[in-house]
Design a protein around this motif. Structure first.
Motif, mmCIF file in Angstrom:
data_model
loop_
_atom_site.group_PDB
_atom_site.id
_atom_site.type_symbol
_atom_site.label_atom_id
_atom_site.label_comp_id
_atom_site.label_asym_id
_atom_site.label_seq_id
_atom_site.Cartn_x
_atom_site.Cartn_y
_atom_site.Cartn_z
ATOM 1 N N THR A 89 46.721 38.777 40.616
ATOM 2 C CA THR A 89 46.130 37.468 40.358
ATOM 3 C C THR A 89 45.705 37.389 38.904
ATOM 4 O OG1 THR A 89 45.322 37.235 42.632
ATOM 5 C CG2 THR A 89 44.252 35.889 40.949
ATOM 6 N N ARG A 91 43.466 35.014 36.480
ATOM 7 C CA ARG A 91 42.453 33.955 36.514
ATOM 8 C C ARG A 91 42.469 33.209 35.184
ATOM 9 N NH1 ARG A 91 37.782 33.035 39.621
ATOM 10 N NH2 ARG A 91 36.019 32.093 38.509
ATOM 11 N N SER A 93 40.881 30.006 32.993
ATOM 12 C CA SER A 93 39.756 29.084 32.880
ATOM 13 C C SER A 93 40.044 28.045 31.807
ATOM 14 C CB SER A 93 38.474 29.858 32.536
ATOM 15 O OG SER A 93 37.409 28.964 32.263
ATOM 16 N N LEU A 119 48.352 32.540 40.310
ATOM 17 C CA LEU A 119 47.452 31.984 39.300
ATOM 18 C C LEU A 119 46.210 31.436 39.989
ATOM 19 C CD1 LEU A 119 49.763 30.049 36.817
ATOM 20 C CD2 LEU A 119 49.076 32.451 36.794
ATOM 21 N N GLU A 120 45.074 31.797 39.464
ATOM 22 C CA GLU A 120 43.795 31.280 39.959
ATOM 23 C C GLU A 120 43.232 30.371 38.871
ATOM 24 O OE1 GLU A 120 39.514 33.297 40.835
ATOM 25 O OE2 GLU A 120 41.211 34.109 41.967
ATOM 26 N N LEU A 121 43.265 29.053 39.108
ATOM 27 C CA LEU A 121 42.878 28.076 38.096
ATOM 28 C C LEU A 121 41.427 27.655 38.305
ATOM 29 C CD1 LEU A 121 46.106 25.886 38.252
ATOM 30 C CD2 LEU A 121 45.638 27.830 36.747
ATOM 31 N N VAL A 122 40.624 27.845 37.285
ATOM 32 C CA VAL A 122 39.196 27.567 37.367
ATOM 33 C C VAL A 122 38.855 26.468 36.369
ATOM 34 C CG1 VAL A 122 36.876 28.510 37.202
ATOM 35 C CG2 VAL A 122 38.772 29.964 37.988
ATOM 36 N N ARG A 133 35.122 39.589 31.857
ATOM 37 C CA ARG A 133 36.193 39.441 32.851
ATOM 38 C C ARG A 133 35.926 38.282 33.823
ATOM 39 N NH1 ARG A 133 37.625 42.331 29.279
ATOM 40 N NH2 ARG A 133 38.767 44.295 29.508
ATOM 41 N N GLU A 134 35.233 37.214 33.312
ATOM 42 C CA GLU A 134 35.088 36.011 34.122
ATOM 43 C C GLU A 134 36.418 35.282 34.225
ATOM 44 O OE1 GLU A 134 30.424 35.229 32.805
ATOM 45 O OE2 GLU A 134 31.988 33.823 32.196
ATOM 46 N N ALA A 135 37.322 35.566 33.308
ATOM 47 C CA ALA A 135 38.679 35.014 33.336
ATOM 48 C C ALA A 135 39.585 35.979 32.588
ATOM 49 C CB ALA A 135 38.724 33.627 32.694
ATOM 50 N N ASP A 136 40.873 35.946 32.932
ATOM 51 C CA ASP A 136 41.856 36.756 32.210
ATOM 52 C C ASP A 136 42.406 35.994 31.007
ATOM 53 O OD1 ASP A 136 41.882 38.981 34.114
ATOM 54 O OD2 ASP A 136 42.829 37.555 35.490
ATOM 55 N N SER A 138 41.884 32.130 28.860
ATOM 56 C CA SER A 138 41.112 30.906 28.686
ATOM 57 C C SER A 138 41.887 29.970 27.775
ATOM 58 C CB SER A 138 39.745 31.222 28.069
ATOM 59 O OG SER A 138 38.983 30.034 27.914
#
Length: 283
Positions: A89, A91, A93, A119-122, A133-136, A138
């Motif tokens: 996954t 991530r 942002s 893909l994890e879209l935030v 590591r809040e997102a891979d 940005s």
């Protein structure tokens, strides 16, 4: 020399059997598929498909390209699969507007191109911390100035002064107060003599809806104006262009899953046609 995209295209055409089906699988039009195939055949120096009973069947050269593409797929799947066999996954942002208008419509193409990678879209107006590591990955409208981050410019957002069609608003809409320093807000405030905004709304889609209902003017992305009935640009010289930056942590940039996602995002965002948010009709 054939690229990974060429190999992936040949695989998708061979698996679907027609240009139309391949276009649907990739979320593009048939003209784009035909042109990409012509480019792949030019690079290969050979015809890759022949028509048989309304189907496209790979030639010997096409089968060779397929075999190489399948090997690439297997290598990619192995490299992006986590321990235990779970899909990798990545991530991502960014602001919700970019997810909705630039990324989400192209996801079928990503899934077809990168099986086994999720893909994890935030969507957030807050800048995610890559270091924590809040997102891979940005996608930002400002280039980072500190930290072990790698940034590359992948596109731009063009903001224009917009209003309900047929109106000349005396009021304007801004973001929340702590965003008054953003270029588009500085511009619209100056346009209205630094008067107090009639409303403050954090979400661009919500601002657009308020503009559509006649609340006032606002700085909106050109693609949002083009796709919203009754909303028009009212003063074209009043506009702001902001670059889009794709940012990854230096320690993550060589991770295969992150690299694959970043390369696809760069291609996708770069292809957005100014003024529409749609993809161009060329490969």
């Amino acid at each position: 020399m054939l690229t990974w995209n060429d190999h992936q295209l040949v695989l998708i055409i061979a698996r679907t059997g027609t240009v139309a089906a391949a276009a649907r699988a990739l979320g593009v039009n048939e003209t784009t598929i035909s042109r990409r195939l012509a480019g792949a055949e030019l690079a290969a120096g050979s015809t890759l498909f022949r028509r048989k009973e309304r189907k496209l069947v790979p030639t010997a050269a096409g089968r060779a390209v397929m075999a190489a593409g399948e090997a690439m797929e297997r290598a990619l799947a192995a490299s992006v699969t986590e321990i235990g066999g779970a899909p990798a996954t990545v991530r991502i942002s960014t602001v919700m507007t970019i997810i909705e208008h630039m990324i989400a419509p192209r996801l079928p193409e990503f899934v077809a191109r990168h099986p086994g990678l999720v893909l994890e879209l935030v969507g957030s107006n807050e800048t995610a911390s890559l270091a924590r590591r809040e997102a891979d990955i940005s996608i930002r409208l400002q280039r980072p100035e500190r930290g072990k981050l790698v940034a590359r410019r992948v596109g731009r957002m063009r903001f224009m002064l917009a209003a309900r069609e047929g109106t000349e608003p005396a009021n304007y809409i801004a973001y929340e107060r702590d965003m008054d320093g953003l270029p588009e807000i500085v511009t619209i405030m100056a346009r209205f003599g630094n008067a107090t905004p009639v409303a403050r709304i954090v979400s661009l889609p919500a601002i657009c809806r308020a503009v559509q209902r006649g609340l006032g003017a606002a700085m909106l992305p050109d693609w949002m104006i083009a796709s919203t009935p009754g909303v028009v640009a009212i003063d074209p010289p009043v506009h702001v262009e902001r670059p889009l930056w794709l940012v990854v942590h230096e320690d993550m940039k060589e991770r295969p899953a992150v690299r694959s996602a970043a390369d696809w995002l760069c291609d996708t965002i770069n292809m957005v046609r100014p003024g529409t948010g749609e993809m161009p009709h060329t490969p």
